[in-house]
Design a protein around this motif. Structure first.
Motif, PDB file in Angstrom:
ATOM      1  N   VAL A   6      -6.079   6.012   1.340  1.00 17.84           N
ATOM      2  CA  VAL A   6      -4.900   6.858   1.491  1.00 17.84           C
ATOM      3  C   VAL A   6      -4.929   7.645   2.795  1.00 17.84           C
ATOM      4  O   VAL A   6      -3.930   7.701   3.520  1.00 17.84           O
ATOM      5  N   SER A  64       0.827  -1.209   0.000  1.00 19.72           N
ATOM      6  CA  SER A  64       0.000   0.000   0.000  1.00 19.72           C
ATOM      7  C   SER A  64       0.859   1.255   0.000  1.00 19.72           C
ATOM      8  O   SER A  64       0.552   2.237  -0.691  1.00 19.72           O
ATOM      9  N   TYR A  65       1.959   1.227   0.760  1.00 18.20           N
ATOM     10  CA  TYR A  65       2.843   2.398   0.775  1.00 18.20           C
ATOM     11  C   TYR A  65       3.570   2.549  -0.560  1.00 18.20           C
ATOM     12  O   TYR A  65       3.856   3.663  -0.995  1.00 18.20           O
ATOM     13  N   ALA A  90       2.181   1.800  -3.405  1.00 22.67           N
ATOM     14  CA  ALA A  90       1.160   2.397  -4.261  1.00 22.67           C
ATOM     15  C   ALA A  90       1.063   3.902  -4.027  1.00 22.67           C
ATOM     16  O   ALA A  90       0.844   4.675  -4.965  1.00 22.67           O
ATOM     17  N   MET A  91       1.235   4.339  -2.779  1.00 18.45           N
ATOM     18  CA  MET A  91       1.172   5.764  -2.475  1.00 18.45           C
ATOM     19  C   MET A  91       2.310   6.536  -3.129  1.00 18.45           C
ATOM     20  O   MET A  91       2.183   7.735  -3.392  1.00 18.45           O
ATOM     21  N   ASP A 111      -1.575   9.861  -4.807  1.00 13.95           N
ATOM     22  CA  ASP A 111      -2.786   9.518  -4.063  1.00 13.95           C
ATOM     23  C   ASP A 111      -3.881   8.975  -4.973  1.00 13.95           C
ATOM     24  O   ASP A 111      -4.575   8.015  -4.623  1.00 13.95           O
ATOM     25  N   ALA A 151      -3.103   5.440  -5.993  1.00 12.30           N
ATOM     26  CA  ALA A 151      -3.277   4.539  -4.853  1.00 12.30           C
ATOM     27  C   ALA A 151      -4.759   4.283  -4.581  1.00 12.30           C
ATOM     28  O   ALA A 151      -5.165   3.141  -4.316  1.00 12.30           O
ATOM     29  N   VAL A 198      -6.543   1.569  -2.132  1.00 10.04           N
ATOM     30  CA  VAL A 198      -5.853   1.966  -0.905  1.00 10.04           C
ATOM     31  C   VAL A 198      -6.590   3.125  -0.261  1.00 10.04           C
ATOM     32  O   VAL A 198      -6.907   4.117  -0.932  1.00 10.04           O
TER      33      VAL A 198
END
Length: 353
Positions: free
Chosen positions: A253, A235-236, A238-239, A243, A246, A251
């Motif tokens: 965010v 997930s991080y 993807a960030m 945003d 993600a 995710v």
């Protein structure tokens, strides 16, 4: 491109990162053994092993288990915790200058320690050389932890309610750091000589002061924080793509950012409140690891844990042996290492995302 051509490339991509993590793990074990062996009484590898398993000369066992092992483990845990907190803060804030030191958390903890020493009267000196000591370290620890949470709370409020930009959060951290530094100077100005000496002694980051109880608490908090961040590594990652990207991948965010900032700040506050201020580890290590294996958080997070532990452990070993019999606080050495990189980042404004 087909799956048959992409798969080998991806395997090599992942393999290089895994090799780096394995090498870092081996380097950590080797550095730990060297750190236990180094000191006023030098030990060889067999003596270190005998001391660790409680076999052999009682003096050696006492040196290894009672004196050096707690300090080595404290350096490993503190380095790992500060490093993973730095990685998380840089990701959450999307700013390469994000770290516990630049967000004012370290300065708030220092003020909290000074507050307890002066207003609760726990600072004193001992011995013919008037060595500063802290009569009740847990009062100082609780005060340092509480005030560090004040700085953390301000940052979290900005993240949650004002949607402040990464630049605004960093500037807020600088302002908070300046505020708590000024408050610390004010407390020192009105303090007695003995209290000033105790304050200065605490602010020198020193992993050697941690007891087995302190080490246990730091280990539990750091381990839980590490598990959380590594578990959410995808997930991080993807960030890092932004945003909107993600969110399109499912995710949450906002919640991930708030939880990440809170957990990173709590890990930092716990470590600093026990060992004092150790600056720049959380800033330096993520950039070192990112330069070697890239910005994939799935590998950057565990890699930073290992490299942070190695860096702080090696720094502590050098600090207590290079000027033998004088033992330098490790916080001084890490500041010498981190300050040039900080200035380099500010001047070049290098982008990592």
């Amino acid at each position: 491109m087909t799956i048959d051509t992409v798969r080998p490339t991806y395997d090599r991509f992942v393999g290089r990162k895994l090799v780096f993590i394995l090498i870092s793990s081996g380097l950590l074990v080797g550095t730990a053994l060297l750190a236990i062996a180094a000191g006023p009484t030098s030990l060889n590898l067999s003596e270190v092993v005998d001391g660790l398993i409680g076999r052999g000369d009682p003096t050696t066992v006492t040196i290894v288990r009672g004196v050096r092992l707690p300090q080595v483990l404290a350096a490993i845990v503190a380095g790992a915790g500060l490093s993973i907190a730095g990685v998380a803060m840089q990701n959450v804030l999307r700013n390469p200058l994000g770290s516990p030191f630049t967000l004012g958390i370290s300065q708030a903890a220092a003020f909290g320690a000074a507050f307890a020493i002066v207003f609760f009267g726990v600072g004193s000196t001992t011995g013919s050389d008037a060595t500063p000591v802290i009569g009740n370290p847990y009062v100082v620890t609780l005060s340092a932890f509480g005030w560090s949470l004040v700085s953390t709370g301000v940052i979290l409020l900005l993240v949650k309610y004002t949607r402040a930009s990464p630049e605004t959060l960093i500037l807020t951290g600088v302002a908070l750091g300046s505020l708590f530094t000024a408050s610390l100077s004010l407390v020192q100005y009105f303090a007695q000589d003995v209290e000033v000496a105790a304050i200065v002694y605490w602010t020198f980051g020193d992993v050697g002061r941690a007891t087995w109880t302190d080490l246990g608490l730091m280990t539990v908090v750091t381990a839980l924080g590490t598990v959380y961040f590594v578990y959410n590594g995808w997930s991080y990652t993807a960030m890092n793509a932004g945003d909107e990207t993600a969110r399109s991948l499912g995710v949450d965010v906002e919640q991930l950012r708030i939880r990440g900032m809170m957990i990173a700040s709590l890990v930092t506050a716990f470590i600093i409140s026990f060992v004092g201020i150790i600056g720049f580890v959380g800033l330096v290590v993520p950039h070192i690891v990112r330069k070697v294996i890239g910005g994939d958080e799935r590998f950057l997070l565990p890699g930073s844990v290992l490299v942070g532990a190695v860096l702080l452990l090696a720094s502590d070993t050098i600090a207590r042996t290079v000027f033998d019999p004088v033992v330098l606080p490790v916080g001084i050495l890490t500041s010498f290492l981190g300050a040039p990189l900080f200035l380099y980042l500010v001047i070049t404004r290098r982008e990592y995302w």
